[in-house]
Design a protein around this motif. Structure first.
Motif, PDB file in Angstrom:
ATOM      1  N   GLN A   1       0.621  -1.067   0.254  1.00 52.71           N
ATOM      2  CA  GLN A   1      -0.212  -0.090   0.066  1.00 52.71           C
ATOM      3  C   GLN A   1       1.017   1.090   0.127  1.00 52.71           C
ATOM      4  N   ALA A   2       0.475   2.204  -1.001  1.00 50.86           N
ATOM      5  CA  ALA A   2       1.143   3.437  -1.048  1.00 50.86           C
ATOM      6  C   ALA A   2       0.178   4.987  -0.773  1.00 50.86           C
ATOM      7  N   SER A   3       0.847   5.692  -0.239  1.00 49.24           N
ATOM      8  CA  SER A   3      -0.359   6.494   0.049  1.00 49.24           C
ATOM      9  C   SER A   3       0.892   7.963   0.217  1.00 49.24           C
ATOM     10  N   PHE A   4      -0.203   8.981   0.008  1.00 44.93           N
ATOM     11  CA  PHE A   4      -0.035  10.687  -0.180  1.00 44.93           C
ATOM     12  C   PHE A   4      -1.273  11.251   0.791  1.00 44.93           C
ATOM     13  N   ALA A   5      -0.927  12.877   1.088  1.00 42.59           N
ATOM     14  CA  ALA A   5      -1.747  13.964   1.345  1.00 42.59           C
ATOM     15  C   ALA A   5      -2.062  14.755   0.041  1.00 42.59           C
ATOM     16  N   ILE A   6      -3.118  15.077   0.928  1.00 42.59           N
ATOM     17  CA  ILE A   6      -3.321  16.418  -0.055  1.00 42.59           C
ATOM     18  C   ILE A   6      -4.284  17.778   0.677  1.00 42.59           C
ATOM     19  N   GLN A   7      -3.990  18.266   0.651  1.00 39.24           N
ATOM     20  CA  GLN A   7      -4.260  19.661   1.673  1.00 39.24           C
ATOM     21  C   GLN A   7      -4.512  20.609   0.392  1.00 39.24           C
TER      22      GLN A   7
ATOM     23  N   LEU B   1      -9.104  14.072   6.648  1.00 38.41           N
ATOM     24  CA  LEU B   1      -8.401  13.690   8.074  1.00 38.41           C
ATOM     25  C   LEU B   1      -9.548  15.043   8.684  1.00 38.41           C
ATOM     26  N   GLY B   2     -10.092  15.854   8.374  1.00 37.50           N
ATOM     27  CA  GLY B   2     -10.432  17.290   8.594  1.00 37.50           C
ATOM     28  C   GLY B   2      -9.593  18.804   8.546  1.00 37.50           C
ATOM     29  N   GLN B   3      -9.797  19.501   8.679  1.00 33.68           N
ATOM     30  CA  GLN B   3      -9.338  21.117   8.533  1.00 33.68           C
ATOM     31  C   GLN B   3      -9.087  21.009   7.023  1.00 33.68           C
ATOM     32  N   GLY B   4      -9.205  20.707   6.214  1.00 32.96           N
ATOM     33  CA  GLY B   4      -8.676  20.966   5.225  1.00 32.96           C
ATOM     34  C   GLY B   4      -8.144  20.184   4.400  1.00 32.96           C
ATOM     35  N   GLN B   5      -7.470  18.759   5.384  1.00 34.98           N
ATOM     36  CA  GLN B   5      -6.397  17.957   4.813  1.00 34.98           C
ATOM     37  C   GLN B   5      -7.053  16.478   4.728  1.00 34.98           C
ATOM     38  N   TYR B   6      -6.864  16.010   3.538  1.00 33.61           N
ATOM     39  CA  TYR B   6      -7.136  14.781   2.933  1.00 33.61           C
ATOM     40  C   TYR B   6      -6.452  13.398   2.740  1.00 33.61           C
ATOM     41  N   MET B   7      -6.273  12.123   2.583  1.00 30.15           N
ATOM     42  CA  MET B   7      -5.731  10.697   2.947  1.00 30.15           C
ATOM     43  C   MET B   7      -6.196  10.322   1.301  1.00 30.15           C
ATOM     44  N   CYS B   8      -5.063   9.627   0.370  1.00 36.52           N
ATOM     45  CA  CYS B   8      -5.160   8.446   0.158  1.00 36.52           C
ATOM     46  C   CYS B   8      -4.456   7.456  -0.036  1.00 36.52           C
ATOM     47  N   HIS B   9      -5.161   6.642  -0.223  1.00 32.53           N
ATOM     48  CA  HIS B   9      -4.351   5.619  -0.256  1.00 32.53           C
ATOM     49  C   HIS B   9      -4.582   4.476  -1.800  1.00 32.53           C
ATOM     50  N   TYR B  10      -3.674   3.493  -2.274  1.00 36.59           N
ATOM     51  CA  TYR B  10      -3.844   2.588  -3.178  1.00 36.59           C
ATOM     52  C   TYR B  10      -2.945   1.612  -3.085  1.00 36.59           C
ATOM     53  N   THR B  11      -3.145  -0.078  -4.191  1.00 37.00           N
ATOM     54  CA  THR B  11      -2.032  -0.725  -3.589  1.00 37.00           C
ATOM     55  C   THR B  11      -1.573  -1.099  -4.804  1.00 37.00           C
ATOM     56  N   PRO B  12      -0.603  -1.066  -6.531  1.00 39.46           N
ATOM     57  CA  PRO B  12      -0.044  -0.915  -7.184  1.00 39.46           C
ATOM     58  C   PRO B  12       0.254  -2.713  -7.219  1.00 39.46           C
ATOM     59  N   ILE B  13      -0.564  -3.106  -8.440  1.00 35.05           N
ATOM     60  CA  ILE B  13      -0.299  -4.756  -8.458  1.00 35.05           C
ATOM     61  C   ILE B  13       1.089  -4.881 -10.074  1.00 35.05           C
ATOM     62  N   VAL B  14       0.984  -4.180 -10.760  1.00 37.92           N
ATOM     63  CA  VAL B  14       1.415  -4.171 -11.767  1.00 37.92           C
ATOM     64  C   VAL B  14       2.431  -3.145 -12.029  1.00 37.92           C
ATOM     65  N   VAL B  15       3.843  -3.810 -11.805  1.00 37.21           N
ATOM     66  CA  VAL B  15       4.319  -2.387 -12.492  1.00 37.21           C
ATOM     67  C   VAL B  15       5.080  -1.508 -13.669  1.00 37.21           C
TER      68      VAL B  15
END
Length: 774
Positions: A213-219, A250-264
């Motif tokens: 699983q990989a993640s990044f955040a958004i504001q 996540l509140g206060q204008g912050q968001y989290m995004c997760h995804y899991t790739p399977i193909v390189v």
């Protein structure tokens, strides 16, 4: 009260006065009401940073009239903000006064921009006393989606949820050179996330590992720079496969995004914000100072020129079960031939790994051997692209299992079945065994020829595919041997009175497969020879024209092959011998003691005597399976090793007369027993006949009874001749006597009655004896 913009003109100016051009204003005035007067204060304004002077039309709203204005967020202690939309960018006072109203159309400017003036810095002293030390900043709001057409005289309302409604207005239709009333309604969510104030950060924007699983955040901020909660975000990841993960708040204008790739592969990540469908979405353009970490560091006022993120998905850890191996040499090769196959390491999702794995390849015999031979190993070369080249050379023919280990775990589909075929036949490695010292005329003797390659492997030719084998095998029974190997009997005298047949792939028990393993009798030729004349001969076997040098007399049992140890020993000795085989006649016989010799045979030299090898009659083969020894090869303990030209076979002309004593005994006993049996049966028959005749003579005394029974004399003869039992006859006689006595009594009674009638004394007649009437 606030007053914004407008047109400065004098409509009452006298005709003789100097003409004053009308002017538009972009100033903001605040009015303070008291009980007796109104105090106007011009508010100082600046650019969005709050320090630079306004350049109207660029960093601040251009001067205008008839703009739609509204104050929002001024509840409680907050001054709120002044919103300005559109307006008329042309002063009309001079045209109206000069009677040139039609000229206005040529210079009309209907504005469609949206600005807000931050009133938070407005203090009471500024309004009361006109002392304003803090400039109020103007900020333009970029309206995403469908922007309203430029207009003036429209109405604008902001509700409690900070939703702006824009209604109607007037615009100029330049194509028709006329004005047009607008009756449309637009809605603008002022608190929605503003795409230029949204940014993303995190390592998951640039790199990921398949299956992890990989993640990044958004504001996101709204148009006023406040945290925008409830933003409608959409994430699109495109590449080898498409992914659309859903960010969460996540509140206060912050968001989290997760995804899991399977193909390189290479991917792009695009983050969009907006509401109302695809038509009203925009790619976020905010810039984070360090987008690889998890901290939000939005740079205000900076727009991202490359809003699409480049993502590289790398393979996960090597999965042995998903990795693979391929190549013809993985399943089939030839002994002594350099072979190779390819291994591809993959992760759990089938992605090729970049290399660097710890691999080992072993070739193990498919059937466990009782020897301590080390397994064959392959050399593995890492190609640094996820593929590995496994190279090996195996000199032992047979069936193997290829085991591919990633570390200590088997993988790549192993174990694989590998068939190692023999090399080309090597005639000097062939040897013969069978009936060499036990030969007799009129009896078929059997000799086996085992062909091998230079590594000692049996020639791997299936008798099903080649019923006659792949080599030429010849057998010669020689009276004398010459020295020219290419000629029959090497140029000597050949015995022609012998029957010879050659079969391929037939074992001592007559089958095509070894009972204990199921393998074919590879490279094995069966020679059946039938000599007709007795004498001393030198047998000679040729393999593809080459004379076989080593022979082993192993009798006729099922365990005949002497094994490769003794065969190789004999062949080496022949190869290293400097003397002629014909001059050096040598016979190897089983040694009584083999301690320290390393061989099961003791050499016995007899150059002068030229030993004659006599053979007794062949014995019946034992009913048992062919043994396997020395790595799975057939072996026969206790054999006699013979060298080509160093022995002779004596064909015995003996004929043993059959043992007829038993037959003669039967010829005497059987007739005697038959005669005695006949005499006995005749005596018994005579006795029976004599007894019957005596009984008949006895019974003839009662002939009158027979006559009463209606039996004639001739009939009586037949009666007795039919073997009617004496007991039955006696019972008949007794019944006849009783009947005769009854007749006599009746006759006496009749006589008495008759006498009584004549004398008149009927009363004396006994009851039941009254005479009948008439």
């Amino acid at each position: 009260m606030l007053l914004y913009g407008g047109e400065v003109t004098s409509l009452s100016q006298a005709a003789d006065e100097e003409e004053e051009e009308p002017a538009l204003s972009g100033e903001v005035f605040a009015a303070r009401f008291s009980s007796s007067q109104v105090t106007w204060v011009k508010l100082p304004v600046a650019t969005a940073d709050g320090f630079s002077a306004c350049e109207f039309g660029e960093t601040c709203p251009s001067a205008r009239r008839d703009a739609a204005v509204v104050i929002m967020g001024n509840a409680g202690s907050s001054n709120g903000r002044l919103l300005v939309f559109g307006g008329r960018g042309t002063a009309v006072g001079g045209y109206l006064r000069g009677g040139r109203a039609d000229a206005i159309l040529d210079n009309e400017a209907a504005l469609d921009d949206l600005w807000y003036l931050e009133l938070g810095g407005l203090v009471e002293e500024c309004v009361k006393e006109g002392v304003c030390e803090t400039s109020l900043p103007w900020t333009q709001v970029e309206v995403p989606g469908a922007r309203p057409a430029g207009r003036w005289g429209s109405s604008m309302v902001v509700d409690s949820s900070d939703t702006l409604f824009l209604i109607g207005g007037v615009t100029v239709d330049t194509t028709a050179s006329t004005y047009r009333d607008l009756k449309d309604l637009y809605v603008f969510q002022l608190r929605d996330a503003f795409y230029k104030l949204c940014s993303a950060t995190g390592a998951g924007l640039f790199s990921a590992v398949a299956g992890v699983q990989a993640s990044f955040a958004i504001q996101c901020l709204d148009a006023f720079g406040d945290p925008a909660s409830g933003a409608r975000l959409r994430v699109e990841i495109e590449g080898a496969v498409r992914m659309s993960p859903s960010p969460y708040s996540l509140g206060q204008g912050q968001y989290m995004c997760h995804y899991t790739p399977i193909v390189v592969g290479a991917y792009t990540i695009t983050v969009l914000v907006g509401r109302g469908g695809l038509e009203y979405e925009d790619i976020i353009l905010g810039v984070d100072k360090n987008p690889t970490n998890a901290l939000h560091e939005l740079e205000q006022g900076v727009v991202n020129s490359s809003p699409v993120f480049a993502l590289a998905v790398k393979p996960g850890v090597t999965h042995p079960g998903v990795s693979s191996a391929s190549g013809d040499s993985l399943t089939l090769t030839t002994a002594g031939t350099a072979a190779s196959f390819t291994i591809v390491s993959r992760d759990a999702f089938g992605n090729r790994r970049p290399g660097g794995d710890s691999l080992s390849v072993l070739m193990l015999p498919a059937v466990a051997s009782d020897t301590d031979d080390e397994p064959e190993t392959a050399t593995v070369l890492d190609n640094r692209d996820g593929t590995y080249s496994a190279s090996y050379t195996v000199t032992t023919a047979g069936n193997f299992q290829v085991q591919i280990a990633f570390g200590s775990v088997l993988g790549a589909g192993s174990p694989h079945s590998l068939l190692v075929k023999s090399e080309a036949p090597e005639e000097t490695m062939s040897y013969a065994y069978g009936s060499l010292l036990t030969v007799q005329t009129g009896v078929s003797s059997v000799l086996y020829v085992q062909t091998r390659d230079k590594y000692g492997n049996f020639i791997h030719v299936s008798p099903l595919e080649s019923p006659d084998g792949s080599d030429e095998i010849e057998f010669e029974l020689c009276v004398t041997l010459g020295t020219t190997a290419s000629l029959p009997c090497s140029g000597g005298q050949q015995e022609s009175n012998v029957g010879i047949t050659v079969q391929y792939g037939v074992g001592p028990l007559g089958g095509m497969t070894v009972p204990s393993t199921g393998d074919f009798y590879y490279g094995l030729y069966k020679i059946a020879y039938f000599p007709f004349l007795h004498g001393q001969y030198s047998p000679q076997v040729k393999h593809n024209g080459y004379v076989v040098a080593c022979y082993f007399d192993t009798g006729t049992g099922p365990d005949q092959d002497p094994g490769y140890v003794d065969a190789d020993t004999c062949i080496r000795e022949v190869a290293t011998s400097s003397a002629s085989l014909a001059a050096r006649r040598r016979l190897l016989v089983p040694s009584e003691s083999t301690s320290g010799s390393g061989s099961a045979y003791e050499r016995v030299y007899d150059r002068e005597a030229r030993p004659l090898l006599t053979v007794s009659a062949p014995t019946k083969p034992r009913e048992q399976e062919v043994g396997r020894a020395e790595g799975g090869r057939r072996s026969a303990p206790g054999t006699t090793t013979l060298k080509q030209g160093a022995f002779k076979t004596e064909v015995a002309a003996t004929f043993e007369a059959p043992d007829t004593s038993y037959t003669l005994w039967l010829l005497w006993v059987v007739p005697t027993v038959a005669l005695a049996t006949g005499v006995f049966l005749d005596l018994v028959s005579f006795c029976i006949q004599y007894a019957e005749e005596r009984e008949f003579a006895k019974n003839m005394k009662h002939w009158d009874l027979y006559e009463a029974l209606g039996i004639t004399k001739t009939g009586a003869d037949k009666f007795f001749a039919a073997a009617i039992g004496t007991v039955v006859l006696k019972r008949g006689i007794k019944r006849l006597r009783a009947k005769k006595e009854a007749a006599r009594a009746q006759a006496a009674a009749d006589t008495s009655i008759h006498t009584a009638e004549r004398s008149g004394h009927l009363e004396d007649v006994p009851e039941g004896c009254e005479p009948e009437e008439g």
